[in-house]
Design a protein around this motif. Sequence first.
Motif, PDB file in Angstrom:
ATOM      1  N   GLY A 154       7.360 -29.614  66.925  1.00 50.62           N
ATOM      2  CA  GLY A 154       6.561 -29.437  68.137  1.00 50.62           C
ATOM      3  C   GLY A 154       5.639 -28.236  68.060  1.00 50.62           C
ATOM      4  O   GLY A 154       5.102 -27.786  69.069  1.00 50.62           O
ATOM      5  N   SER A 155       5.396 -27.714  66.858  1.00 51.05           N
ATOM      6  CA  SER A 155       4.567 -26.525  66.669  1.00 51.05           C
ATOM      7  C   SER A 155       3.095 -26.822  66.924  1.00 51.05           C
ATOM      8  O   SER A 155       2.541 -27.795  66.403  1.00 51.05           O
ATOM      9  CB  SER A 155       4.741 -25.999  65.243  1.00 51.05           C
ATOM     10  N   VAL A 156       2.431 -25.969  67.718  1.00 46.95           N
ATOM     11  CA  VAL A 156       1.002 -26.149  67.953  1.00 46.95           C
ATOM     12  C   VAL A 156       0.210 -25.851  66.677  1.00 46.95           C
ATOM     13  O   VAL A 156      -0.863 -26.408  66.446  1.00 46.95           O
ATOM     14  CB  VAL A 156       0.519 -25.248  69.120  1.00 46.95           C
ATOM     15  N   SER A 157       0.747 -24.977  65.839  1.00 48.71           N
ATOM     16  CA  SER A 157       0.075 -24.722  64.555  1.00 48.71           C
ATOM     17  C   SER A 157       0.083 -25.981  63.691  1.00 48.71           C
ATOM     18  O   SER A 157      -0.922 -26.313  63.051  1.00 48.71           O
ATOM     19  CB  SER A 157       0.774 -23.578  63.808  1.00 48.71           C
ATOM     20  N   ILE A 158       1.226 -26.677  63.672  1.00 46.54           N
ATOM     21  CA  ILE A 158       1.303 -27.928  62.910  1.00 46.54           C
ATOM     22  C   ILE A 158       0.381 -28.974  63.538  1.00 46.54           C
ATOM     23  O   ILE A 158      -0.289 -29.740  62.835  1.00 46.54           O
ATOM     24  CB  ILE A 158       2.756 -28.445  62.865  1.00 46.54           C
ATOM     25  N   ALA A 209     -12.809 -27.448  68.311  1.00 48.87           N
ATOM     26  CA  ALA A 209     -12.784 -27.429  69.774  1.00 48.87           C
ATOM     27  C   ALA A 209     -11.434 -27.906  70.300  1.00 48.87           C
ATOM     28  O   ALA A 209     -10.852 -27.304  71.216  1.00 48.87           O
ATOM     29  CB  ALA A 209     -13.910 -28.308  70.326  1.00 48.87           C
ATOM     30  N   PHE A 210     -10.904 -28.989  69.723  1.00 46.10           N
ATOM     31  CA  PHE A 210      -9.621 -29.528  70.169  1.00 46.10           C
ATOM     32  C   PHE A 210      -8.491 -28.535  69.916  1.00 46.10           C
ATOM     33  O   PHE A 210      -7.654 -28.258  70.784  1.00 46.10           O
ATOM     34  CB  PHE A 210      -9.336 -30.844  69.451  1.00 46.10           C
ATOM     35  N   ILE A 211      -8.464 -27.994  68.712  1.00 44.91           N
ATOM     36  CA  ILE A 211      -7.398 -27.061  68.351  1.00 44.91           C
ATOM     37  C   ILE A 211      -7.471 -25.801  69.214  1.00 44.91           C
ATOM     38  O   ILE A 211      -6.446 -25.288  69.694  1.00 44.91           O
ATOM     39  CB  ILE A 211      -7.494 -26.699  66.853  1.00 44.91           C
ATOM     40  N   GLY A 212      -8.686 -25.290  69.416  1.00 45.83           N
ATOM     41  CA  GLY A 212      -8.847 -24.092  70.227  1.00 45.83           C
ATOM     42  C   GLY A 212      -8.363 -24.297  71.657  1.00 45.83           C
ATOM     43  O   GLY A 212      -7.675 -23.434  72.221  1.00 45.83           O
ATOM     44  N   TRP A 213      -8.707 -25.439  72.245  1.00 47.18           N
ATOM     45  CA  TRP A 213      -8.269 -25.743  73.610  1.00 47.18           C
ATOM     46  C   TRP A 213      -6.743 -25.832  73.694  1.00 47.18           C
ATOM     47  O   TRP A 213      -6.121 -25.267  74.589  1.00 47.18           O
ATOM     48  CB  TRP A 213      -8.907 -27.033  74.087  1.00 47.18           C
ATOM     49  N   GLU A 214      -6.145 -26.563  72.745  1.00 46.01           N
ATOM     50  CA  GLU A 214      -4.691 -26.727  72.746  1.00 46.01           C
ATOM     51  C   GLU A 214      -3.993 -25.388  72.545  1.00 46.01           C
ATOM     52  O   GLU A 214      -2.972 -25.092  73.192  1.00 46.01           O
ATOM     53  CB  GLU A 214      -4.285 -27.705  71.637  1.00 46.01           C
ATOM     54  N   ALA A 215      -4.542 -24.549  71.675  1.00 45.89           N
ATOM     55  CA  ALA A 215      -3.945 -23.237  71.427  1.00 45.89           C
ATOM     56  C   ALA A 215      -4.003 -22.362  72.674  1.00 45.89           C
ATOM     57  O   ALA A 215      -3.037 -21.664  73.012  1.00 45.89           O
ATOM     58  CB  ALA A 215      -4.645 -22.552  70.260  1.00 45.89           C
ATOM     59  N   LEU A 216      -5.127 -22.387  73.386  1.00 43.27           N
ATOM     60  CA  LEU A 216      -5.256 -21.588  74.602  1.00 43.27           C
ATOM     61  C   LEU A 216      -4.245 -22.037  75.659  1.00 43.27           C
ATOM     62  O   LEU A 216      -3.644 -21.207  76.352  1.00 43.27           O
ATOM     63  CB  LEU A 216      -6.680 -21.698  75.155  1.00 43.27           C
ATOM     64  N   MET A 217      -4.058 -23.357  75.780  1.00 39.31           N
ATOM     65  CA  MET A 217      -3.087 -23.873  76.744  1.00 39.31           C
ATOM     66  C   MET A 217      -1.670 -23.402  76.399  1.00 39.31           C
ATOM     67  O   MET A 217      -0.886 -23.050  77.274  1.00 39.31           O
ATOM     68  CB  MET A 217      -3.139 -25.405  76.765  1.00 39.31           C
ATOM     69  N   ARG A 218      -1.355 -23.395  75.086  1.00 42.91           N
ATOM     70  CA  ARG A 218      -0.009 -22.992  74.674  1.00 42.91           C
ATOM     71  C   ARG A 218       0.198 -21.477  74.779  1.00 42.91           C
ATOM     72  O   ARG A 218       1.321 -21.008  74.933  1.00 42.91           O
ATOM     73  CB  ARG A 218       0.245 -23.438  73.231  1.00 42.91           C
ATOM     74  N   ILE A 219      -0.898 -20.708  74.700  1.00 38.47           N
ATOM     75  CA  ILE A 219      -0.767 -19.261  74.866  1.00 38.47           C
ATOM     76  C   ILE A 219      -0.316 -18.938  76.292  1.00 38.47           C
ATOM     77  O   ILE A 219       0.542 -18.080  76.519  1.00 38.47           O
ATOM     78  CB  ILE A 219      -2.095 -18.552  74.540  1.00 38.47           C
TER      79      ILE A 219
END
Length: 306
Positions: A41-45, A101-111
């Motif tokens: 479930g890692s956002v990095s993965i 763009a997708f990865i950046g958005w998902e990372a911000l949500m998980r932060i």
Amino acid sequence: MTSPVARPPLAVLTTRQITAVSVGVAVVLIGLKAFALGASGSVSILASLADSGLDLIASLATFYAVRWAARPHDATHRHGHGKAEAMAALVQAGLVFASAAFIGWEALMRIFDPYPVSGGSWAVGVVLISIVLTGGLVWLQTRALKASGSMAVSADRAHYAADLASSVVVLIGVVSGAYLGAPGLDAAAGLVVAVWLFWGALGVLREAGNQLLDREVPDADRIALTTAVLADPRVEGVHQLRTRMSGTRLLAQMHIDLDPALSFEASHTIVVEAERRIIAAFPDAEVLIHADPRGARPAVPVSPWA
């Protein structure tokens, strides 16, 4: 006697092989990362999986582009199909921008809403395998580039080189989230990957745009062209030099100044010899040289390079 079957040049054959390897590596990485995502479930993965999915699309575009670009010129494409490589690079840049763009958005949500990382050992193992496979591919692509100079392969290599670096960042994120109890760091690692991909896509976009918009080749190549032509003392000057690239093929045209007293046949011989010197320095170049009597410059606006 049956005539021998024509075989593609070594450089083209090498390019075709490396694009097939690139597609294969992308498929393997997608399978491994999908498994790791389900286990951790890692956002990095997740970021790395999304990137590998777009890698596959980009590698497929490159796979077909280098084959199209290698086709000889025909009645509707007099300068060949070399710019198919630039088109493939442009597609790659667009896909990488979308991925970033997708990865950046998902990372911000998980932060702001951290999600715990589980199955860290599986995730770490997959990332390590990914690093090994990607590193091997980049090494093979580097060797292929030395033989072909393919712009499409160069763009693909730049993307996978960025993937190699981002995989290290992903590894740090997974370890932080799974073993250090800091899932926020995992999300931050995903954000770093997004920024890295965006920066790499800018470089690919710039190179593809330069070729599609017929940007002049670097000054060093223009000087080499001029030097090759002026190696014959009978050539008294070069003007209106225009250059561009079509895939790995240099297209150049110019006017040269010759003694007005020379016969048409002598002038033609000088032009042919100049073209041969250029092709010796730039194999597969397409050169067009127009001979002018000394002092008879055309009365039309010319570029600063004239």
